[in-house]
Design a protein around this motif. Structure first.
Motif, PDB file in Angstrom:
ATOM      1  N   ALA A  78       4.769  76.958 130.031  1.00  0.00           N
ATOM      2  CA  ALA A  78       5.632  77.782 129.224  1.00  0.00           C
ATOM      3  C   ALA A  78       5.121  79.165 128.932  1.00  0.00           C
ATOM      4  N   MET A  79       5.918  80.100 128.850  1.00  0.00           N
ATOM      5  CA  MET A  79       5.562  81.440 128.295  1.00  0.00           C
ATOM      6  C   MET A  79       5.305  81.244 126.850  1.00  0.00           C
ATOM      7  N   PRO A  80       4.317  82.272 126.323  1.00  0.00           N
ATOM      8  CA  PRO A  80       3.990  82.141 124.883  1.00  0.00           C
ATOM      9  C   PRO A  80       5.312  82.053 123.846  1.00  0.00           C
ATOM     10  N   LEU A  81       5.247  81.385 122.841  1.00  0.00           N
ATOM     11  CA  LEU A  81       6.612  81.290 122.098  1.00  0.00           C
ATOM     12  C   LEU A  81       6.563  82.368 121.275  1.00  0.00           C
ATOM     13  N   LYS A  82       7.959  82.739 121.029  1.00  0.00           N
ATOM     14  CA  LYS A  82       8.436  84.131 120.144  1.00  0.00           C
ATOM     15  C   LYS A  82       8.994  83.376 118.995  1.00  0.00           C
ATOM     16  N   MET A  83       8.915  84.390 118.069  1.00  0.00           N
ATOM     17  CA  MET A  83       9.288  83.726 116.557  1.00  0.00           C
ATOM     18  C   MET A  83      10.028  84.761 115.684  1.00  0.00           C
ATOM     19  N   PRO A  84      11.406  84.953 116.247  1.00  0.00           N
ATOM     20  CA  PRO A  84      12.174  86.005 115.030  1.00  0.00           C
ATOM     21  C   PRO A  84      12.392  85.265 114.165  1.00  0.00           C
ATOM     22  N   ILE A  85      12.607  85.950 113.079  1.00  0.00           N
ATOM     23  CA  ILE A  85      12.931  85.407 111.744  1.00  0.00           C
ATOM     24  C   ILE A  85      13.951  86.195 111.012  1.00  0.00           C
ATOM     25  N   GLU A  86      15.011  85.193 110.400  1.00  0.00           N
ATOM     26  CA  GLU A  86      16.180  85.834 109.887  1.00  0.00           C
ATOM     27  C   GLU A  86      16.310  85.481 108.331  1.00  0.00           C
ATOM     28  N   ASP A  87      16.686  86.709 107.389  1.00  0.00           N
ATOM     29  CA  ASP A  87      16.780  86.289 105.758  1.00  0.00           C
ATOM     30  C   ASP A  87      18.225  86.421 105.815  1.00  0.00           C
ATOM     31  N   PHE A  88      18.529  85.075 105.255  1.00  0.00           N
ATOM     32  CA  PHE A  88      20.246  84.993 105.252  1.00  0.00           C
ATOM     33  C   PHE A  88      20.885  85.653 103.755  1.00  0.00           C
ATOM     34  N   LYS A  89      19.777  85.726 102.775  1.00  0.00           N
ATOM     35  CA  LYS A  89      20.311  86.055 101.462  1.00  0.00           C
ATOM     36  C   LYS A  89      19.857  87.415 101.142  1.00  0.00           C
ATOM     37  N   HIS A  90      19.022  88.180 102.112  1.00  0.00           N
ATOM     38  CA  HIS A  90      18.371  89.498 101.995  1.00  0.00           C
ATOM     39  C   HIS A  90      17.299  89.467 100.645  1.00  0.00           C
ATOM     40  N   ASP A  91      16.725  88.229 100.257  1.00  0.00           N
ATOM     41  CA  ASP A  91      15.936  88.370  99.445  1.00  0.00           C
ATOM     42  C   ASP A  91      14.666  87.499  99.740  1.00  0.00           C
ATOM     43  N   GLY A  92      14.464  87.005 100.990  1.00  0.00           N
ATOM     44  CA  GLY A  92      13.190  86.422 101.491  1.00  0.00           C
ATOM     45  C   GLY A  92      13.275  85.095 101.115  1.00  0.00           C
ATOM     46  N   LYS A  93      14.558  84.366 100.737  1.00  0.00           N
ATOM     47  CA  LYS A  93      14.231  82.907 100.293  1.00  0.00           C
ATOM     48  C   LYS A  93      14.815  82.154 101.346  1.00  0.00           C
ATOM     49  N   GLU A  94      15.914  82.339 101.574  1.00  0.00           N
ATOM     50  CA  GLU A  94      16.815  81.491 102.639  1.00  0.00           C
ATOM     51  C   GLU A  94      16.475  82.200 104.027  1.00  0.00           C
ATOM     52  N   LEU A  95      15.672  81.046 104.765  1.00  0.00           N
ATOM     53  CA  LEU A  95      15.152  81.548 106.134  1.00  0.00           C
ATOM     54  C   LEU A  95      15.573  80.781 107.381  1.00  0.00           C
ATOM     55  N   GLN A  96      15.696  81.488 108.453  1.00  0.00           N
ATOM     56  CA  GLN A  96      15.765  80.679 109.478  1.00  0.00           C
ATOM     57  C   GLN A  96      14.807  81.171 110.576  1.00  0.00           C
ATOM     58  N   VAL A  97      13.778  80.320 111.110  1.00  0.00           N
ATOM     59  CA  VAL A  97      12.863  80.687 111.879  1.00  0.00           C
ATOM     60  C   VAL A  97      13.164  80.147 113.181  1.00  0.00           C
ATOM     61  N   ASP A  98      13.075  80.912 114.473  1.00  0.00           N
ATOM     62  CA  ASP A  98      13.339  80.215 115.832  1.00  0.00           C
ATOM     63  C   ASP A  98      12.025  80.393 116.583  1.00  0.00           C
ATOM     64  N   LEU A  99      11.617  79.320 117.228  1.00  0.00           N
ATOM     65  CA  LEU A  99      10.421  79.396 118.030  1.00  0.00           C
ATOM     66  C   LEU A  99      11.128  79.054 119.505  1.00  0.00           C
ATOM     67  N   MET A 100      10.992  80.002 120.349  1.00  0.00           N
ATOM     68  CA  MET A 100      11.519  79.951 121.766  1.00  0.00           C
ATOM     69  C   MET A 100      10.414  80.281 122.642  1.00  0.00           C
ATOM     70  N   SER A 101      10.659  79.636 124.016  1.00  0.00           N
ATOM     71  CA  SER A 101       9.806  79.702 125.076  1.00  0.00           C
ATOM     72  C   SER A 101      10.950  79.367 126.333  1.00  0.00           C
ATOM     73  N   VAL A 102      10.340  79.745 127.452  1.00  0.00           N
ATOM     74  CA  VAL A 102      11.053  79.428 128.721  1.00  0.00           C
ATOM     75  C   VAL A 102       9.953  79.280 129.716  1.00  0.00           C
ATOM     76  N   SER A 103      10.020  78.749 130.719  1.00  0.00           N
ATOM     77  CA  SER A 103       9.127  78.417 131.841  1.00  0.00           C
ATOM     78  C   SER A 103       8.669  79.587 132.305  1.00  0.00           C
ATOM     79  N   LYS A 104       7.237  79.631 132.799  1.00  0.00           N
ATOM     80  CA  LYS A 104       6.906  80.726 133.444  1.00  0.00           C
ATOM     81  C   LYS A 104       7.342  80.910 134.664  1.00  0.00           C
TER      82      LYS A 104
END
Length: 180
Positions: A78-104
């Motif tokens: 695998a390529m190194p994991l990437k980790m974007p974060i999304e703040d749903f309520k704009h207050d830093g309390k309801e979050l979605q974190v994605d961990l993504m990778s693809v084959s080298k």
């Protein structure tokens, strides 16, 4: 006297740092707010999650108000994991974190996508087959694996056209085990 003042300042700073984790909010100090694209109005932007680019997994994990253990061993090169974060309520309390990778090897077409939420999420996949991940934690598998532990909701999707569906299922469960 100077030593006492210095000691008190250190304690206050440590307490402030701990307070940020305890108040359940994302620490955005080391994150980069991603540029919103499109023609959305200011009012519309208030209902769209704020995306953050994370410079490294370590920085992203430290910024979260909850503990997240990314998988350390993946069942493909695998390529190194990437980790974007999304703040749903704009207050830093309801979050979605994605961990993504693809084959080298781009010809392999292997993809791993893990979505983690700290708020209740209903996945359509939860209608799948119940599977045991670890003692006390079960999930639902229907091409992806959905499960919840301690108020954190996970969905693990793994695509690998080079192996059987049964092996994909076993590998997906093994990835989930590492996160618990």
């Amino acid at each position: 006297m100077k030593k006492l003042s210095f000691f008190l300042i250190i304690i206050v700073l440590l307490l402030f740092g701990c307070q940020q984790k305890q108040n359940g909010a994302l620490d955005t100090d080391k994150l980069e707010k991603a540029e919103q694209t499109g023609n959305a109005t200011e009012e519309q932007l208030k209902s769209i999650p704020i995306p953050y680019n994370v410079p490294s997994i370590k920085v992203g994990l430290e910024a979260l108000p909850f503990e997240l253990k990314p998988p350390k061993e993946l069942p493909f090169d695998a390529m190194p994991l990437k980790m974007p974060i999304e703040d749903f309520k704009h207050d830093g309390k309801e979050l979605q974190v994605d961990l993504m990778s693809v084959s080298k090897n781009k010809d392999d077409k292997v993809i791993l996508m893990i979505s983690v939420h700290n708020f209740k999420v209903e996945y359509a996949e939860s209608l799948g087959e119940e599977v045991q991940i670890t003692k006390g934690v079960a999930g639902y598998y229907n091409g992806t694996l959905s499960f919840e532990k301690d108020g954190i909701y996970y969905n693990v999707g793994y695509t690998n056209p080079n192996i059987s569906e049964e092996q994909i299922k076993e590998d997906t469960i093994a990835i989930a085990e590492q996160m618990l």
